[in-house]
Design a protein around this motif. Sequence first.
Motif, PDB file in Angstrom:
ATOM      1  N   ARG A   1      33.719  28.946  30.899  1.00  0.00           N
ATOM      2  CA  ARG A   1      33.464  30.277  31.451  1.00  0.00           C
ATOM      3  C   ARG A   1      33.321  30.180  32.962  1.00  0.00           C
ATOM      4  O   ARG A   1      33.019  29.122  33.510  1.00  0.00           O
ATOM      5  N   ARG A   2      33.501  31.325  33.598  1.00  0.00           N
ATOM      6  CA  ARG A   2      33.336  31.356  35.048  1.00  0.00           C
ATOM      7  C   ARG A   2      31.942  30.926  35.450  1.00  0.00           C
ATOM      8  O   ARG A   2      31.730  30.227  36.437  1.00  0.00           O
TER       9      ARG A   2
ATOM     10  N   ALA B   1      21.623  44.740  25.355  1.00  0.00           N
ATOM     11  CA  ALA B   1      22.808  44.352  26.121  1.00  0.00           C
ATOM     12  C   ALA B   1      22.502  43.160  27.015  1.00  0.00           C
ATOM     13  O   ALA B   1      23.302  42.221  27.129  1.00  0.00           O
TER      14      ALA B   1
ATOM     15  N   ILE C   1      22.327  39.986  24.904  1.00  0.00           N
ATOM     16  CA  ILE C   1      23.650  39.512  24.483  1.00  0.00           C
ATOM     17  C   ILE C   1      24.405  38.907  25.665  1.00  0.00           C
ATOM     18  O   ILE C   1      25.046  37.855  25.542  1.00  0.00           O
ATOM     19  N   GLN C   2      24.288  39.559  26.805  1.00  0.00           N
ATOM     20  CA  GLN C   2      24.944  39.030  28.002  1.00  0.00           C
ATOM     21  C   GLN C   2      24.404  37.639  28.345  1.00  0.00           C
ATOM     22  O   GLN C   2      25.157  36.741  28.713  1.00  0.00           O
TER      23      GLN C   2
ATOM     24  N   LYS D   1      25.868  35.213  25.923  1.00  0.00           N
ATOM     25  CA  LYS D   1      27.304  35.009  26.091  1.00  0.00           C
ATOM     26  C   LYS D   1      27.637  34.238  27.357  1.00  0.00           C
ATOM     27  O   LYS D   1      28.573  33.436  27.380  1.00  0.00           O
ATOM     28  N   LYS D   2      26.881  34.475  28.431  1.00  0.00           N
ATOM     29  CA  LYS D   2      27.296  33.938  29.723  1.00  0.00           C
ATOM     30  C   LYS D   2      26.545  32.689  30.140  1.00  0.00           C
ATOM     31  O   LYS D   2      27.059  31.876  30.900  1.00  0.00           O
TER      32      LYS D   2
ATOM     33  N   GLU E   1      32.025  24.931  20.894  1.00  0.00           N
ATOM     34  CA  GLU E   1      32.516  25.240  19.556  1.00  0.00           C
ATOM     35  C   GLU E   1      32.136  24.089  18.645  1.00  0.00           C
ATOM     36  O   GLU E   1      32.346  22.934  18.998  1.00  0.00           O
TER      37      GLU E   1
END
Lengths: 373, 263
Positions: free
Chosen positions: A52-53, A123, A126-127, A130-131, A137
């Motif tokens: 990810r960035r 939100a 979750i952000q 996610k980030k 994986e």
Amino acid sequence: MSSDLTPRSDGSPEATGAHGVVSGSGVNDRLARPDYAGPGALPLAAVDHTPRRSDLYPKAARRVERQITLMFLLSMLMAVLFIVGYVAIDVGTEIYIPVLGGVGFQNLVLGVTFGLGVFLIGAGAIQWAKKLMPDVEVVQDRHPLPSTPTEDAKAAEQYQRGKEESGFAAYRIMRRTLIGALALFPIPLVVLVRDMWTNDDPALAGQSPAEILSSTAWTGGLRIVTDGTFQPLRPADIPVGGLVSALPENIEEIQKEAHNLNERGKSAIILVRMDPEDIRAQQGEGWDYQGILAYSKICTHVGCPIALYEHRTHHLLCPCHQSTFDLADAGNVIFGPAARSMPQLPIGVDEEGFLVAASDFNQPVGPSFWERG
Amino acid sequence: MKALAAHRRHPIMGLVLLLLALGVVGGVYGVATTAPSSADTALVGDQTQIEEGRRLYLEGCSSCHGLNAEGGSAGPTLIGVGAAAVHFQVATGRMPLAAPGAQAPVKDAIYTSEETLQMAAYIASLAPGPAIPTAEQIDYTDADIAEGGVLFRINCAQCHQAAGQGGALTQGKYAPSLMSATPQEIYEAMLTGPQNMPIFADTTLPTPDKQAIIAYVVDLQQAPSPGGLSLGRLGPVVEGLFLWTAVFAALIGAAVWIGMRAR
């Protein structure tokens, strides 16, 4: 935010940089990652991984951090605004919002602030996940579904032991009487269900459900009164094109005695008046009175009360499933799922000139039932 | 405001102000004179009014309803329909009909209230029929709203829906929404049975009952909707449809965002 979160290090010096930067020139290098031995000790999936960035650039990570912090701050602000709106806005204040129309202002403010307050917490969380949380994986293998032969054997052995110890196989009479008792105990419950139709009306005592469904409160000479206001009706009261929802005159006493609305539901009728020349099905003397016709108000399909009468077409439409009856033609079905025509009540007038029923319906009203045939 | 102030000495502003003032005065006059009063209805029957009404009838209505209101293939006879029917049909713009169809829709009234009353007087002079209800008849201030609700559900709700929103009939016909109906129109509709609506005569539904129904309908018209988006007040079916489409689409959107791979 440290390089601890770099599980897919392949040992090269570059890979120890911040946020799991993976070095190497291509897919094959990344696929060569060693197994991840972190929490849960699940092996890393052998798939192409795009970092990810926020993993690659510390600046991007800080921007995400600010973004999430802002969401939580806004959520706090919403909580404050909720309280302000609750205290400061008068309950009765209305404002106009396009699309929504006239809306209670306080309702709107409370809903929007509380909704956004909760949404921003979610939100943000979750952000965050996610980030910023580890991005790997992992693989979890499926287990085979069948039991092992050892487990099968153990289960069979336990069953056998239970059978022997309980003596279920040995005591034959006891086993059979138990089966008999289990078979009989639900029957009392079924007998209770059989009596569910019985009501408190002594006039109906001893009647079978089919008999109760087949007759209504209407009898010959019983006056027809308006529903709601219970006024008796003279033929002249109903103009051509008129519609009256009506009941038998004694319906309130019946209701009081029976403590239910069953009879009201069965004996509800509508009276319509049309030009006698419009009546196509001439059923003979006693079915209409100078163009006044009385029909059951209960649809013969599934029993919705219907009075949706079009006085120019003489159609009676049921709003539930669009069954349409032609009241000028003995209530015949002209459209929709109803299978039987609308039962008609024969009417006449008594000595004082009031509309009365000539007799009960000549067929059961409402939806079909088993014994009706 | 600054832009407005800059232009206020422009030569055209005098004309604009004049037109504005004329429009306001005319509008207020129009609103103030539209509502027919009991004084208007008292005039029905005046001979000049009948003659004027006959002239208007011959111009605007006779092509369908016949030169002597005897009716024809295009329109029913108007003999005996009464002044109330004429007033209801013309004041709500249903008549004259713009185009043949399943049912005459409501539109802007073509005739002024004075002309409407003249035509009503002419039709009423042909044969007796229901008169335009008086102001006392449609005065619902003392009526019982709860009783009106019971009577509405027995007599009206089957077509006009429990909250007066209207509903479908057969073959393209429909019962209109009552949300913009005036007390006079409601009374006249019950009295005359316009289109396919049955007649609820004063003999079976006396004036106090009609007043109660009017009070209930007016209460429905004024009922606030604090949550907004009343969805036509059609009840759980429409609300369910809204949930299953708009709200579920939003939830699915959120789920897709949660599952999206972070970049």
